[in-house]
Design a protein around this motif. Sequence first.
Motif, PDB file in Angstrom:
ATOM      1  N   GLY A 337      93.176 -45.596  53.137  1.00 25.27           N
ATOM      2  CA  GLY A 337      92.702 -45.108  51.841  1.00 25.27           C
ATOM      3  C   GLY A 337      93.273 -45.910  50.684  1.00 25.27           C
ATOM      4  N   THR A 338      92.667 -45.781  49.535  1.00 25.61           N
ATOM      5  CA  THR A 338      93.045 -46.577  48.374  1.00 25.61           C
ATOM      6  C   THR A 338      93.383 -45.709  47.175  1.00 25.61           C
ATOM      7  OG1 THR A 338      90.735 -46.800  47.675  1.00 25.61           O
ATOM      8  CG2 THR A 338      91.625 -48.522  49.109  1.00 25.61           C
ATOM      9  N   HIS A 339      94.162 -46.307  46.285  1.00 24.31           N
ATOM     10  CA  HIS A 339      94.649 -45.636  45.082  1.00 24.31           C
ATOM     11  C   HIS A 339      94.376 -46.557  43.905  1.00 24.31           C
ATOM     12  CE1 HIS A 339      98.098 -44.826  42.220  1.00 24.31           C
ATOM     13  NE2 HIS A 339      97.519 -43.648  42.299  1.00 24.31           N
ATOM     14  N   LEU A 361      86.979 -42.707  53.689  1.00 28.39           N
ATOM     15  CA  LEU A 361      86.494 -44.028  54.075  1.00 28.39           C
ATOM     16  C   LEU A 361      86.250 -44.151  55.576  1.00 28.39           C
ATOM     17  CD1 LEU A 361      88.789 -46.310  51.854  1.00 28.39           C
ATOM     18  CD2 LEU A 361      86.360 -45.797  51.509  1.00 28.39           C
ATOM     19  N   TYR A 362      87.143 -43.566  56.381  1.00 29.36           N
ATOM     20  CA  TYR A 362      87.057 -43.728  57.831  1.00 29.36           C
ATOM     21  C   TYR A 362      87.278 -42.377  58.521  1.00 29.36           C
ATOM     22  CZ  TYR A 362      87.485 -48.601  56.464  1.00 29.36           C
ATOM     23  OH  TYR A 362      87.276 -49.825  55.869  1.00 29.36           O
ATOM     24  N   PRO A 363      86.340 -41.438  58.328  1.00 27.76           N
ATOM     25  CA  PRO A 363      86.544 -40.077  58.859  1.00 27.76           C
ATOM     26  C   PRO A 363      86.535 -40.006  60.386  1.00 27.76           C
ATOM     27  CG  PRO A 363      84.326 -40.344  57.959  1.00 27.76           C
ATOM     28  CD  PRO A 363      85.086 -41.559  57.571  1.00 27.76           C
ATOM     29  N   ALA A 364      85.847 -40.958  61.039  1.00 23.82           N
ATOM     30  CA  ALA A 364      85.782 -40.959  62.506  1.00 23.82           C
ATOM     31  C   ALA A 364      86.489 -42.192  63.051  1.00 23.82           C
ATOM     32  CB  ALA A 364      84.324 -40.922  62.955  1.00 23.82           C
ATOM     33  N   ASP A 396      92.331 -36.848  48.447  1.00 22.91           N
ATOM     34  CA  ASP A 396      91.638 -36.262  49.593  1.00 22.91           C
ATOM     35  C   ASP A 396      92.598 -35.741  50.652  1.00 22.91           C
ATOM     36  OD1 ASP A 396      92.470 -38.808  50.196  1.00 22.91           O
ATOM     37  OD2 ASP A 396      90.745 -39.276  51.465  1.00 22.91           O
ATOM     38  N   GLY A 397      93.878 -35.612  50.273  1.00 22.24           N
ATOM     39  CA  GLY A 397      94.847 -34.985  51.159  1.00 22.24           C
ATOM     40  C   GLY A 397      95.332 -35.893  52.274  1.00 22.24           C
TER      41      GLY A 397
END
Length: 764
Positions: A337-339, A361-364, A396-397
Motif C-alpha cells: 500500500g501507499t501513503h 491494491l492487492y486484496p487477493a 484502509d486499516g
Amino acid sequence: MMLKLLQCSLLTLLYTQDSAASPEQSSSVALDGEYTLSWLQDSLVITEGDTTVWSTVPGKPFIGASAGNDSFPGSNGAFNITQVDIDRCTDQSISSVQSVPWDGTVTGSAGQVKGQLLSCGTGSAEFELTFWISANLTDQVAFYLNIIQQSGSATPLKKLYFSFASTANEDIYGLGAQASFASLKSQSIPVFSREQGVGRGDQPITGILNQNGSFAGGDKFTTYTAVASYITTEGRMFSLSEKSTGYVNFDFTEPDTVTFRYDSLSVDGAFAKAGDMFGAVERLTALTGRMPQLPKWVDNGAILGIQGGQSKVEEIVLHGLNVSCPIAGVWLQDWVGTHSQAGPYINVSRLWWNWENDQQLYPAWPAFVQGLRDQYNVRTLSYVNTFLANVSTKPDGFERNLYAQADKAAYFVQNTTTNSTAIISSGPGLDAGIIDLTNPGLRSWFSQVLKEQVWGANISGYMSDFGEYTPVTSDTRLYDLVSDAFFAHDEYPLLWAQYQRQTIEELGLENEALVFHRSAATGANQYMNLFWVGDQNLDWGVNDGIKSVVTIMLHMGLSGYAHQHSDVGGYTDTLTYSNYNVTRSAELLGRWGELAAVSSSVFRSHEGNIPSVNAQFYSNDTTYQYYAYNARMFVALAPYRRLILETECATKGWPLLRPPVMYHPQDLKARQISYQSFYLGPDVYVAPVLDAGVQAVSVYLPGGSNSTFEHVWTGQVYEGGQDITVSAPYGKPAVFLVNGTQRAELKSFTNFVHLENGTKLSIA
C-alpha cells in the motif's frame, strides 16, 4: 624448510635479545615455507620466494595514531563526515621482529613487529603489528595491528594510520560502489555506508539539495556501501576483514604510498600479490566469499516494475506479451500500500512498511501471485526493508501493526535519551523504527513475519532495501551492548544480507529466490545473489545519472560483487521550486534499457519515485516496443551470460562486467575508462549510448593490433589500440565480438542481431 626456519629463529633471537637494537639491523621471520617477513634496515618487506608481496616505504614511518573524535552528523541516512586529528604521532621506533605463537596459522606461529609511536603530542604509544599465513588461505598474508595507549597524553588516542608502498604507475579499483572515478589513484576515499545523495556533484541538482546546510545532495564520495577492499593493476589485493567495521579512509594521493586511517586502535585484514587483476579478484573473493548463484528463471526476460494494483498489473503484462516482450516476472513494490506525501508541485507516493498486502491494491494477493505464475509463467517480486512503519493512521486499516508489536518488545534500535525506539522519519505521517538485528528475539520474530507474510504468498523474491540508516550517535543503543553503534553502522548491511540469506535457506528457496540489495559491506557478497546499484537520477549525469551506473558496477565487480543490475530508467525524480526539475524522457528510458540488456545480470525496470511525471515502458506502444526489444536482446545474451556466471563468477569470483583495464593493465588509456566501455565476460565488448540525442559513439578499442573487435551490426572488424566511431541508432549500442570468438553460447545473440538488424525504434 627446517634449515630456513632455524636460521630465521636464530636471527630473531639475536635481534630481540638486544631491546635497544638499531632499526638498521636486519632480521627475518618465516611465516611459512614460502612467505618471509623481513626488516631490511629502514623498511618492512614480505616476500613470497623471490617476489615482493608487500612492503613499507623505505625511511618513512608506517604506523601512526591520533586523538580527536570524528564527527558524523546525520539525518535519514545522509551522513556528513568531518575527520578530526589531534596530536598525531609523527615518528616511530622498532624494538623487535620476532616469531610468536598464533592460532589458525600454517605453522602455529606468526611474525610480529613491536615498536613505539613517538611525538604524539606529549605522549607515546606502543604498537604490535602481526602477520601470518592462515591455514585455510595459504596464498595471502593476514595482519592484525594493535596500538596500546600509554599514559602521559592529555588527549587519548582514538584512531590509527597504516601506510605501505605503492608505485606511481599503480592504478587502484574497488572500495565498493564508487560512481565518480575510473582509477581511485590520487583520491582519498571514505568508506562509510550512507545515502548516496541526489546529484553527488552533478549540478545544479547537488547544489539545490545541499542548500542551507543539508547533505541530501551528497558528493562524489557518498555511497550506500562500506566495502573496504581493492585491487590494483599490479595484481595486488587488499582487504580489511568483515570484523573491522569502523570508519576507514583510504588515501591514495601520494604516488608511492597507500595510507588508510581507521577509526579505532586495532584493525585486521589481509593482502596478496597475484599475477594479474583476475588473480587478485580470485584471492579477494576467496577471503570475503563469493555470491550465490542467480536463479535461472531471471534469464527468461524482463522483470516489470509496476505499481497500481492487480488490474493494472495484469493489463500491463498482457500488453507486453502482445508486443513480444519476454517477461520473467513483475516487481510490485506497492504490495503493502501507499501513503501520499506533499512535495513541490505534486504529491509523492510512499510505501507503508508493514509487510502485509494492501487490501485496496492487492486484496487477493496470494491468489493473484499464483495466478500470474500459472497463467503467464510470470513470477512476482515484492519489497521489504529494514524498517517497520507505524501504520496506525493507514486509511484502509491493517491486519497487524508490526511497528506496535516490535516497539513494545524493544525490537528496534533504541535511543537512550528518550529511552525508546530511535525514530526514523521518512516524511510527514511516516515514522518508523530500525529493526535491531543484534537482538535474538527480533531475529526469531521477524523471521516468522517474513516466512508467513512475505514468502507465504509464493513470491520469488524482493528488493531488500536500506541497511545504511543506523545512527552513530552516543545515545544509540543496540540489544547486543557489545556492539557499539559506531561499529554496528557499517556492519549492519552485512547482518541484513546474512539474515535474509538464512531465511531463504531455511525455506529451501536457494534456487528460486532473487533478493537484491543496495547496501553492502565487506563480506556481504557471500550472502546476496544480486546487487542493485541503488537510486540514480533520471538523467544522463556522470556522478548520479545513467553514466554512474556503469562505473558503480565496474568497481563493485572488483570488490567481489560479481553480478549486479540497475533500475532500468533510473529512480530519482526531483521537482524543485528553483525552476529545475529532473524527470525521465522516453529516450533515456530506451537507452537505459539497451545498457541493461548488454551489462546487467537481471533486467528490471522502475517507475521512478514520482511515476506520473515519467515516461514509462508501458506509456504507449512506442515505449513498450523499445522496452520489449531490449528485453529480447537481454534474453538473446542469456546462454552466454549464464555460462560466464557459472564458470567464472561462481568458481573464481570474477565479475560479469569487466573494465578494459582487467584485460589490458598496461594500456594507459584503458586504465582511465569508467563508463565509456566495458567487457561483458571475455568475448563481448560494449560502448553504450549514454548521452541524449546521440546516434553514433566514439569508442576506444584497447589492446593493440593483437586484439580484434567485430562490430555486430555491420560485421566490420577493427584492430585494437585505436579510437573509432560507429553508428548507434536506437536499439543498436556499439557491441563487438572479441578476437573472432566462435563461442556457441553467443549463437542466440548473433541470431538476434541478424533478425533485428532492420528493426526501427522510435522515442516519439
